[in-house]
Design an enzyme around this catalytic site. Structure first.
Site, PDB file in Angstrom:
ATOM      1  N   HIS A 134       0.830  -1.212  -0.014  1.00  0.00           N
ATOM      2  CA  HIS A 134      -0.112  -0.035  -0.048  1.00  0.00           C
ATOM      3  C   HIS A 134       0.933   1.246  -0.099  1.00  0.00           C
ATOM      4  CE1 HIS A 134      -2.701   2.910   1.435  1.00  0.00           C
ATOM      5  NE2 HIS A 134      -3.854   2.314   1.471  1.00  0.00           N
ATOM      6  N   ASP A 211       2.643  -4.743   8.210  1.00  0.00           N
ATOM      7  CA  ASP A 211       1.495  -3.692   8.033  1.00  0.00           C
ATOM      8  C   ASP A 211       0.166  -4.766   8.026  1.00  0.00           C
ATOM      9  OD1 ASP A 211      -0.774  -2.708   6.945  1.00  0.00           O
ATOM     10  OD2 ASP A 211       0.017  -2.109   5.199  1.00  0.00           O
ATOM     11  N   GLN A 214      -4.957  -5.180   7.126  1.00  0.00           N
ATOM     12  CA  GLN A 214      -5.963  -6.057   6.558  1.00  0.00           C
ATOM     13  C   GLN A 214      -5.951  -7.462   7.084  1.00  0.00           C
ATOM     14  OE1 GLN A 214      -8.145  -5.049   4.254  1.00  0.00           O
ATOM     15  NE2 GLN A 214      -7.472  -3.258   3.738  1.00  0.00           N
ATOM     16  N   LYS A 237     -10.431  -0.526  10.284  1.00  0.00           N
ATOM     17  CA  LYS A 237     -10.747  -1.952   9.463  1.00  0.00           C
ATOM     18  C   LYS A 237     -11.103  -2.916  10.439  1.00  0.00           C
ATOM     19  CE  LYS A 237      -7.534  -0.155   5.879  1.00  0.00           C
ATOM     20  NZ  LYS A 237      -8.414   0.172   4.947  1.00  0.00           N
ATOM     21  N   CYS A 375      -4.585   2.298  -3.809  1.00  0.00           N
ATOM     22  CA  CYS A 375      -3.355   3.043  -3.162  1.00  0.00           C
ATOM     23  C   CYS A 375      -2.126   1.865  -3.249  1.00  0.00           C
ATOM     24  CB  CYS A 375      -3.787   3.500  -1.645  1.00  0.00           C
ATOM     25  SG  CYS A 375      -4.673   4.521  -1.316  1.00  0.00           S
TER      26      CYS A 375
HETATM   27  N1  PMP Z   1      -1.916  -0.737   4.373  1.00  0.00           N
HETATM   28  C1  PMP Z   1      -2.937  -1.376   3.943  1.00  0.00           C
HETATM   29  C2  PMP Z   1      -2.651  -2.716   3.575  1.00  0.00           C
HETATM   30  C3  PMP Z   1      -4.012  -0.818   3.868  1.00  0.00           C
HETATM   31  O1  PMP Z   1      -5.108  -1.586   3.128  1.00  0.00           O
HETATM   32  C4  PMP Z   1      -4.534   0.257   4.321  1.00  0.00           C
HETATM   33  C5  PMP Z   1      -5.920   1.030   4.110  1.00  0.00           C
HETATM   34  N2  PMP Z   1      -6.219   0.678   2.784  1.00  0.00           N
HETATM   35  C6  PMP Z   1      -3.587   1.023   4.942  1.00  0.00           C
HETATM   36  C7  PMP Z   1      -2.268   0.667   4.878  1.00  0.00           C
HETATM   37  C8  PMP Z   1      -3.790   2.494   5.255  1.00  0.00           C
HETATM   38  O2  PMP Z   1      -4.719   2.525   6.179  1.00  0.00           O
HETATM   39  P1  PMP Z   1      -4.983   3.791   6.840  1.00  0.00           P
HETATM   40  O3  PMP Z   1      -5.513   4.722   5.888  1.00  0.00           O
HETATM   41  O4  PMP Z   1      -6.182   3.292   7.817  1.00  0.00           O
HETATM   42  O5  PMP Z   1      -4.160   4.565   7.591  1.00  0.00           O
END
Ligand code: PMP
Length: 417
Positions: A134, A211, A214, A237, A375
């Site tokens: 991401h 990270d 998910q 999430k 993203c």
């Molecule tokens: N890493 C992953 C794998 C994600 O799916 C996301 C959110 N789509 C993020 C980082 C960023 O999370 P946040 O926008 O809640 O900071």
């Protein structure tokens, strides 16, 4: 009754009861259609138990924490610090000092990059990430590269969206200071072999950041068992509200990290000449945090634990298998991300239909999905596509939701036929 049947009975969820916990599932989407919510990788829905906990705090307990001497402040402090203990227990951290509340995954990774990174990474040092990260696990390291002259190495993936472990292994050397990888890909659903990755990193003395944005809503995470150095996730999430998240770090590592932000709550004493900093975890939590958010996160963790990860995993696996089987029969549809180890995320493209058009047509049927690069632009480039349409499932989804998705996809394809 045989063991399999017993197990099925054990893990089978009471869908009606569970769905009634989520007020939003009773509302209608576009054109008065029933809402079919399949955008759980973007954010999960919030059960009444979480909403009540947040509401109760702001309605009856609103108060700032730590500095107050009055009853409400003490109560809010107890709840906030209690939430820290709930998170500690949830991911099996050794102690609450290892749990830093942040505003989310993005903030947590930036905190590591700007505090630990600036202190420990210098020109020529190497950081390894993967091609499926991401942007939140790419951009902070690029910024650090700008500042320090460090090197960012990218581990490749295969066409199924699985990490090339041999290539990853060859990228990790004594120069590697950090391996920062996504546990579960938000675009592909790939669940990475994090134990093997951690083993490879440790062989060369590298730190590891996972990270887990998910991951934590879908499977049990045990940071001691994994032996990762950092693990990050977002409350929103995990059925809690936005604006709260977690950085887990091993105590010895966090203790060596200089504060990234200065301000209230993170100090021992301040004079104009010199400031001394508070101990962990306050030292890394400057300013008033998301108090209601942390309280809601604790409620969300309680909710998830009550359902149980065995039941959650069984339900999500069933949905993924069922959905994958049905969409595989649709001519012109290609699934992006077919890893052997996969979470309940279904990204796809359809010949002749732009993913955004697909998303809009699904929305017209009440089916909420995400369309875009999620993203993960470098990942889209790797697959030579601009975007995907992504359905992502949670335990409150049902096979009926999958049927609605598949019917809506077929209808959308007819529009473009
Ligand atoms: N890493 C992953 C794998 C994600 O799916 C996301 C959110 N789509 C993020 C980082 C960023 O999370 P946040 O926008 O809640 O900071």
């Amino acid at each position: 009754m045989n063991r399999v049947a017993e197990n099925l009975l054990h893990t089978k969820l009471d869908h009606a009861a569970i769905r009634s916990d989520f007020p939003i599932l009773a509302r209608q989407a576009r054109h008065g259609k029933n809402l079919i919510y399949l955008d759980n990788a973007a954010t999960t829905l919030k059960p009444r138990q979480v909403l009540d906990a947040v509401y109760d705090h702001y309605a009856y307990g609103a108060s700032n924490i730590h500095r107050g001497v009055h009853y409400l402040s003490e109560e809010a402090t107890r709840l906030y610090e209690g939430a820290r203990e709930t998170v500690r227990d949830f991911i099996n951290a050794r102690e609450t000092k290892e749990i830093i509340f942040t505003s989310g995954t993005t903030f947590a990774i930036n905190l590591v990059a700007k505090s630990w990174g600036r202190k420990n990474i210098s020109a020529g040092d190497e950081i390894v990430i993967t091609h499926m990260e991401h942007h939140a696990n790419i951009v902070p390291w690029q910024m650090l590269r700008e500042e320090t002259g460090c090197i960012l190495n990218i581990a490749p993936i295969n066409d199924r969206g699985e990490l090339d472990m041999a290539a990853l292994e060859s990228l990790i050397t004594p120069r590697t200071k950090l391996v920062s990888v996504v546990y579960t890909s938000n675009s592909l659903g790939t669940i990475n072999p994090v134990r093997d990755i951690i083993r490879l990193a440790k062989k060369h003395g590298s730190a590891v950041l996972l990270d887990a944005a998910q991951t934590v809503a879908h499977t049990k995470v045990d940071v001691q068992n994994l032996d990762c150095d950092f693990l990050v996730f977002s409350g929103h999430k995990l059925f809690a509200t936005s604006g709260v998240g977690v950085l887990y770090g091993k105590r010895a590592i966090l203790e060596g990290m200089p504060p990234f932000m200065g301000g209230g709550d993170m100090i021992k004493s301040v004079t104009f000449e010199k400031t001394t900093y508070a101990d962990l975890p306050a030292r890394l939590e400057a300013g008033t945090p998301a108090i209601g958010g942390a309280i809601g996160l604790a409620a969300a963790i309680g909710y998830v634990r009550n359902i149980g990860f065995d039941s959650i995993a069984a339900q999500e696996k069933d949905l993924l298998t069922y959905a994958t089987g049905l969409v595989s029969d649709i001519p012109g549809l290609r699934i992006i991300g077919t890893a052997a180890e996969k979470a309940a995320i279904l990204s796809f493209i359809v010949d002749g239909v732009h993913p955004h058009d697909m998303g809009s047509l699904l929305d017209a049927e009440g089916v909420a999905v995400r369309a875009g690069h999620h993203c993960t632009q470098p990942l889209m480039t790797r697959f030579k596509i601009p975007a995907t349409t992504r359905a992502s499932f949670s335990f409150y989804n049902t096979r009926a939701d999958v049927d609605a998705l598949v019917a809506a996809i077929k209808k959308a394809i007819e529009v473009f036929a």
